[in-house]
Design an enzyme around this catalytic site. Sequence first.
Site, PDB file in Angstrom:
ATOM      1  N   ASP A  27       0.689  -1.190  -0.055  1.00 18.38           N
ATOM      2  CA  ASP A  27      -0.098   0.305  -0.067  1.00 18.38           C
ATOM      3  C   ASP A  27       0.885   1.293  -0.034  1.00 18.38           C
ATOM      4  O   ASP A  27       0.371   2.361  -0.378  1.00 18.38           O
ATOM      5  CB  ASP A  27      -0.883  -0.110   1.266  1.00 18.38           C
ATOM      6  CG  ASP A  27      -2.059  -0.963   1.021  1.00 18.38           C
ATOM      7  OD1 ASP A  27      -2.465  -1.466  -0.245  1.00 18.38           O
ATOM      8  OD2 ASP A  27      -2.523  -1.347   1.942  1.00 18.38           O
ATOM      9  N   LYS A  80      -6.362  -4.215  -6.387  1.00 17.85           N
ATOM     10  CA  LYS A  80      -6.829  -3.221  -5.426  1.00 17.85           C
ATOM     11  C   LYS A  80      -8.025  -2.563  -5.831  1.00 17.85           C
ATOM     12  O   LYS A  80      -8.416  -3.006  -6.815  1.00 17.85           O
ATOM     13  CB  LYS A  80      -5.666  -2.448  -4.803  1.00 17.85           C
ATOM     14  CG  LYS A  80      -4.557  -3.095  -4.182  1.00 17.85           C
ATOM     15  CD  LYS A  80      -5.030  -3.614  -2.744  1.00 17.85           C
ATOM     16  CE  LYS A  80      -3.671  -4.184  -2.178  1.00 17.85           C
ATOM     17  NZ  LYS A  80      -4.106  -4.592  -0.878  1.00 17.85           N
ATOM     18  N   ARG A 139      -3.123  -0.582  -9.253  1.00 16.04           N
ATOM     19  CA  ARG A 139      -2.418   0.513  -8.843  1.00 16.04           C
ATOM     20  C   ARG A 139      -0.883   0.453  -9.377  1.00 16.04           C
ATOM     21  O   ARG A 139      -0.530   1.511  -9.254  1.00 16.04           O
ATOM     22  CB  ARG A 139      -2.078   0.444  -6.944  1.00 16.04           C
ATOM     23  CG  ARG A 139      -3.306   0.655  -6.349  1.00 16.04           C
ATOM     24  CD  ARG A 139      -3.085   0.980  -4.881  1.00 16.04           C
ATOM     25  NE  ARG A 139      -4.155   1.419  -4.357  1.00 16.04           N
ATOM     26  CZ  ARG A 139      -4.764   0.982  -2.918  1.00 16.04           C
ATOM     27  NH1 ARG A 139      -3.862   0.151  -2.429  1.00 16.04           N
ATOM     28  NH2 ARG A 139      -5.912   1.177  -2.475  1.00 16.04           N
ATOM     29  N   ARG A 184      -5.650   5.983  -2.264  1.00 16.43           N
ATOM     30  CA  ARG A 184      -4.252   6.007  -2.053  1.00 16.43           C
ATOM     31  C   ARG A 184      -3.704   6.821  -3.414  1.00 16.43           C
ATOM     32  O   ARG A 184      -2.753   7.588  -3.154  1.00 16.43           O
ATOM     33  CB  ARG A 184      -3.741   4.663  -2.038  1.00 16.43           C
ATOM     34  CG  ARG A 184      -3.989   4.225  -0.521  1.00 16.43           C
ATOM     35  CD  ARG A 184      -3.093   2.746  -0.154  1.00 16.43           C
ATOM     36  NE  ARG A 184      -3.567   2.277   1.244  1.00 16.43           N
ATOM     37  CZ  ARG A 184      -2.993   2.573   2.175  1.00 16.43           C
ATOM     38  NH1 ARG A 184      -2.051   3.340   2.227  1.00 16.43           N
ATOM     39  NH2 ARG A 184      -3.329   1.924   3.180  1.00 16.43           N
TER      40      ARG A 184
END
Length: 166
Positions: free
Chosen positions: A58, A85, A89, A130
């Site tokens: 992450d 995710k 990502r 994120r």
Amino acid sequence: VGGEVTVNGINLDSLQGDKEIVELLRRFGAEISVGKNCVTAKKSHLKGITVNASQTPDLVPVLAVAASFAEGETLIHNAERLRIKESDRLRETAARLKAFGINVTETADGLKIIGGKPQGTDITSANDHRIVMAFSVMAAYSNGDSSIENAEAINKSYPLFFTLLG
């Protein structure tokens, strides 16, 4: 810009892998001090590193942003879990780095980033909190104006992010 930032309310005894950000940023060359419940980072000259992201996937978007400002090459590997995710990502991070003018190569399990001088741009959030957080920081320190479409994706994890950032 050019000063320092302190983040309060940090539990460095946490079992969360994200606490590794302190040591990873130190490896980049960041000057970081740790207090009882806070971490302070001072403006520093960063240099590229190699990151095994298997235990901290992450962190990859924000590490990629740090790498964008670092001198030389950063290799992030063992991050293939990021493909499943809220977004892919790895793909989304690489696309946004390119939009900011950063030399990045996407690999099967990570990213190879050559640091540079990020230029302001307009991006989308990929509906990923994120991505929004990492690239908001990049936008704040890039040359020129930037915007993030659908930045409300931040509400999934940190609705006060922009209030505290600004």
